[in-house]
Design a protein around this motif. Structure first.
Motif, short mmCIF file in Angstrom:
data_model
loop_
_atom_site.label_atom_id
_atom_site.label_comp_id
_atom_site.label_asym_id
_atom_site.label_seq_id
_atom_site.Cartn_x
_atom_site.Cartn_y
_atom_site.Cartn_z
N VAL A 70 -1.96 -6.96 30.20
CA VAL A 70 -3.40 -6.25 30.36
C VAL A 70 -3.75 -5.30 29.03
N TYR A 71 -2.60 -4.90 28.61
CA TYR A 71 -3.02 -3.74 27.51
C TYR A 71 -3.51 -4.67 26.45
N LEU A 72 -2.91 -5.77 25.86
CA LEU A 72 -3.17 -6.49 25.06
C LEU A 72 -4.71 -7.21 25.03
N THR A 73 -4.99 -7.50 26.41
CA THR A 73 -6.20 -7.92 26.52
C THR A 73 -7.36 -7.18 26.71
N GLN A 74 -7.15 -6.03 27.60
CA GLN A 74 -8.40 -5.07 28.00
C GLN A 74 -8.52 -4.14 26.93
N THR A 75 -7.42 -3.31 26.66
CA THR A 75 -7.53 -2.23 25.76
C THR A 75 -7.55 -2.64 24.29
N ARG A 76 -6.57 -3.56 23.81
CA ARG A 76 -6.55 -3.91 22.29
C ARG A 76 -7.66 -5.10 22.06
N LYS A 77 -7.99 -5.88 23.02
CA LYS A 77 -8.99 -6.71 23.14
C LYS A 77 -8.62 -7.80 22.07
N LEU A 78 -7.30 -8.26 22.19
CA LEU A 78 -6.93 -9.55 21.18
C LEU A 78 -7.48 -10.59 21.75
N THR A 79 -7.41 -11.78 20.85
CA THR A 79 -7.93 -13.12 21.27
C THR A 79 -6.94 -13.68 22.00
N PRO A 80 -7.27 -14.67 22.72
CA PRO A 80 -6.37 -15.39 23.36
C PRO A 80 -5.21 -16.05 22.66
N SER A 81 -5.32 -16.46 21.19
CA SER A 81 -4.38 -17.02 20.52
C SER A 81 -3.51 -15.81 20.13
N THR A 82 -3.95 -14.70 20.01
CA THR A 82 -2.91 -13.65 19.72
C THR A 82 -2.13 -13.37 20.70
N VAL A 83 -2.58 -13.03 21.98
CA VAL A 83 -1.87 -13.01 23.04
C VAL A 83 -0.97 -14.11 23.68
N SER A 84 -1.31 -15.37 23.18
CA SER A 84 -0.38 -16.19 23.46
C SER A 84 0.86 -16.37 22.70
N VAL A 85 0.83 -15.68 21.34
CA VAL A 85 2.12 -15.56 20.62
C VAL A 85 2.98 -14.52 21.18
#
Length: 309
Positions: A70-85
């Motif tokens: 949640v932190y990576l997607t909502q706070t840092r707003k990283l792309t799905p590709s980065t979150v996938s790594v």
């Protein structure tokens, strides 16, 4: 591989750096023969995860993993590709190294958006390559296009990988730790000979600034951006754009998808098939069913009679 172990141990991060858990994960990845870049990325992601909670990952569980995603997607707003790594790293840690039964089920993989590549035309590729003013940079970008290579594959070519007798280039340990052969274009061979006579490389075909090491991906990327500004093409251009253009231009010239798959080194035919969606020979040359409808003669509308009050 000694440089990899030294580099991976150099992250100054608490809770995971220089720990038995880190060492075990590194060994697990080595046993499974994961690529050095994958190992580096996974350890970096797990280190960031441990730093976020300031706690060793083996003391954390599904709720913390969820909170971190949640932190990576909502706070840092990283792309799905980065979150996938990051997700892949945590899945490996908890499933393989820590052997937690909940690992895969409790760590969802984000769905990636599908985007078609922006493809350069043949004229644009020629215009772009003509704008590269450095001989080695122009030659490596020519090679990337002529053979459809990934930038990491082009940078790691050796002089011995050129087989002018069989007219092939050997790609040593490409993505997925697989060797393959690709075509050696007669025109590319001529360009490579001109380059070799000037640069006289011995081991690496395209040596870098560090003695004994090949040119870096970053150096090729910077050369690519410089040439893009010089040529005036508005489309985004990266070294990988030349690989996209290679595949699309082959498809448009009638090469079958299976052959292109082998040349690109794709594991799945579905990955190669996406070029069917951008090839003008299959998209624009297909007749619309609208053009096959019988022509209907439509009488022009008659003017309405005037209305009198």
């Amino acid at each position: 591989m000694g440089w990899l172990f030294a580099a991976l141990r150099s992250f100054p991060i608490r809770s995971f750096a220089m720990t038995p858990l880190r060492q075990r994960m590194l060994e697990d990845m080595g046993v499974r023969n994961l690529a050095p870049n994958t190992q580096s990325a996974y350890l970096k992601q797990v280190s960031a995860y441990a730093r976020y909670f300031d706690c060793s990952p083996d003391e954390l569980g599904p709720e913390q993993v969820r909170a971190y995603q949640v932190y990576l997607t909502q706070t840092r707003k990283l792309t799905p590709s980065t979150v996938s790594v990051a997700t892949g790293a945590l899945r490996f840690l908890y499933k393989v190294t820590l052997k937690r039964a909940w690992a895969v089920e409790e760590i969802p993989m984000p769905k990636r958006s599908f985007k078609l590549p922006v493809v350069l035309s043949r004229e644009e590729v020629s215009q772009f390559l003509a704008s590269v003013d450095h001989l080695m940079h122009r030659t490596i970008l020519m090679t990337a296009y002529a053979a459809g290579l990934r930038v990491s594959e082009a940078t790691h070519l050796k002089v011995s990988d050129i087989d002018s007798q069989r007219m092939v280039l050997r790609v040593d340990q490409g993505k997925g730790r697989k060797d393959r052969y690709v075509m050696l274009s007669p025109r590319l061979l001529e360009a490579l000979r001109v380059y070799w006579k000037s640069a006289r490389p011995t081991l690496w075909l395209f040596p870098g600034d560090v003695p004994g090491q090949p040119i870096t991906r970053n150096a090729v990327g910077l050369a690519c951006q410089k040439a893009r500004r010089a040529c005036g093409i508005r489309k985004p251009i990266t070294p990988h754009s030349l690989r996209h253009a290679f595949a699309t231009h082959l498809l448009e010239s009638g090469t079958d998808v299976r052959t292109i798959q082998l040349l690109l080194g794709h594991r799945s035919l579905a990955t190669t098939s996406r070029y069917l969606k951008v090839a003008t020979s299959t998209v624009c040359a297909t007749t619309s069913p609208f053009d096959l409808l019988p022509k209907v003669v439509v009488d022009p509308p008659q003017p309405s009679p005037p209305v009198h009050f």
